[in-house]
Design a protein around this motif. Structure first.
Motif, PDB file in Angstrom:
ATOM      1  N   GLN A  85       0.832  -1.199   0.000  1.00 47.01           N
ATOM      2  CA  GLN A  85       0.000   0.000   0.000  1.00 47.01           C
ATOM      3  C   GLN A  85       0.870   1.254   0.000  1.00 47.01           C
ATOM      4  O   GLN A  85       0.582   2.211  -0.710  1.00 47.01           O
ATOM      5  N   GLU A 126       2.803   1.380  -3.637  1.00 45.70           N
ATOM      6  CA  GLU A 126       1.948   1.703  -4.775  1.00 45.70           C
ATOM      7  C   GLU A 126       1.423   3.133  -4.686  1.00 45.70           C
ATOM      8  O   GLU A 126       0.952   3.686  -5.669  1.00 45.70           O
ATOM      9  N   GLY A 127       1.534   3.741  -3.505  1.00 47.97           N
ATOM     10  CA  GLY A 127       1.021   5.092  -3.310  1.00 47.97           C
ATOM     11  C   GLY A 127       2.031   6.183  -3.587  1.00 47.97           C
ATOM     12  O   GLY A 127       1.741   7.360  -3.410  1.00 47.97           O
ATOM     13  N   GLU A 133      -0.827   2.614 -10.412  1.00 50.24           N
ATOM     14  CA  GLU A 133      -0.241   2.154  -9.148  1.00 50.24           C
ATOM     15  C   GLU A 133      -0.907   2.853  -7.960  1.00 50.24           C
ATOM     16  O   GLU A 133      -1.198   2.216  -6.940  1.00 50.24           O
ATOM     17  N   ASN A 134      -1.178   4.135  -8.085  1.00 53.46           N
ATOM     18  CA  ASN A 134      -1.853   4.880  -7.017  1.00 53.46           C
ATOM     19  C   ASN A 134      -3.260   4.340  -6.775  1.00 53.46           C
ATOM     20  O   ASN A 134      -3.724   4.268  -5.636  1.00 53.46           O
ATOM     21  N   HIS A 161      -4.115   1.245  -7.215  1.00 55.75           N
ATOM     22  CA  HIS A 161      -3.903   0.002  -6.457  1.00 55.75           C
ATOM     23  C   HIS A 161      -3.752   0.322  -4.969  1.00 55.75           C
ATOM     24  O   HIS A 161      -4.291  -0.386  -4.113  1.00 55.75           O
ATOM     25  N   SER A 162      -3.012   1.375  -4.663  1.00 56.84           N
ATOM     26  CA  SER A 162      -2.807   1.775  -3.271  1.00 56.84           C
ATOM     27  C   SER A 162      -4.135   2.139  -2.607  1.00 56.84           C
ATOM     28  O   SER A 162      -4.396   1.756  -1.461  1.00 56.84           O
ATOM     29  N   GLN A 163      -4.982   2.852  -3.329  1.00 58.51           N
ATOM     30  CA  GLN A 163      -6.294   3.236  -2.785  1.00 58.51           C
ATOM     31  C   GLN A 163      -7.168   2.011  -2.532  1.00 58.51           C
ATOM     32  O   GLN A 163      -7.880   1.933  -1.524  1.00 58.51           O
ATOM     33  N   LYS A 169      -5.969   0.297   0.526  1.00 59.26           N
ATOM     34  CA  LYS A 169      -6.360   1.077   1.718  1.00 59.26           C
ATOM     35  C   LYS A 169      -7.795   0.737   2.119  1.00 59.26           C
ATOM     36  O   LYS A 169      -8.102   0.560   3.300  1.00 59.26           O
ATOM     37  N   THR A 223      -2.418   1.565   8.562  1.00 58.23           N
ATOM     38  CA  THR A 223      -1.470   2.011   7.544  1.00 58.23           C
ATOM     39  C   THR A 223      -0.177   2.435   8.238  1.00 58.23           C
ATOM     40  O   THR A 223      -0.136   2.600   9.448  1.00 58.23           O
ATOM     41  N   ASP A 235      10.691  -0.626   2.456  1.00 59.29           N
ATOM     42  CA  ASP A 235      10.347   0.344   1.418  1.00 59.29           C
ATOM     43  C   ASP A 235      11.405   1.438   1.344  1.00 59.29           C
ATOM     44  O   ASP A 235      11.796   1.859   0.255  1.00 59.29           O
TER      45      ASP A 235
END
Length: 134
Positions: free
Chosen positions: A57, A60-61, A94-95, A97-99, A102, A112, A119
């Motif tokens: 997360q 990808e954000g 990718e963003n 995917h992060s959402q 979440k 989170t 990372d």
């Protein structure tokens, strides 16, 4: 949903593939995910998967600032006028995917994180290695 292999996609030459069209299509054709399915995971399963989900997360954000700078330099050097636009769409995906992760984390109460050591190491490594590592 049936998995397909790259050979089944009809992509013959990646150099000629229209990545902008691909990402725009993906953006306009999102799966409808059912986030109402709670209680599917045990506490043990959550404990096992939570660190990975948390790390993905975060990753990808990313805003992709370093990647965008490296891509711009490469595109300018090689006169690849579409490369920067392709990466803009890639980062957007990718963003997204992060959402999605979440939302999943919220359902299962997975906290989170602002930073995760792996990372941080990964980001440092790719900055040192350049665009090829990205």
């Amino acid at each position: 949903m049936k998995r397909i292999t790259l050979s089944e996609t009809g992509i013959k030459d990646l150099a000629e593939f229209d990545w902008i069209k691909y990402f725009k299509y993906n953006n306009a054709s999102l799966f409808k995910l059912d986030f109402n399915l709670t209680g599917e995971l045990t506490r043990e399963e959550l404990a096992i998967i939570s660190p990975s989900i948390r790390a993905f997360q975060i990753g990808e954000g990313s805003e992709g600032k370093h990647l965008r700078m490296a891509v711009k330099k490469f595109a300018d050097r090689t006169h690849d006028l579409e490369y920067d636009e392709v990466m803009k769409w890639f980062i957007l995906e990718e963003n997204r995917h992060s959402q999605t992760l979440k939302k999943y984390m919220d359902i299962y109460g997975i906290k989170t994180a602002n930073r995760i050591w792996i990372d941080t190491i990964f980001r440092t490594f790719i900055k040192l290695m350049g665009l090829e590592c990205e």
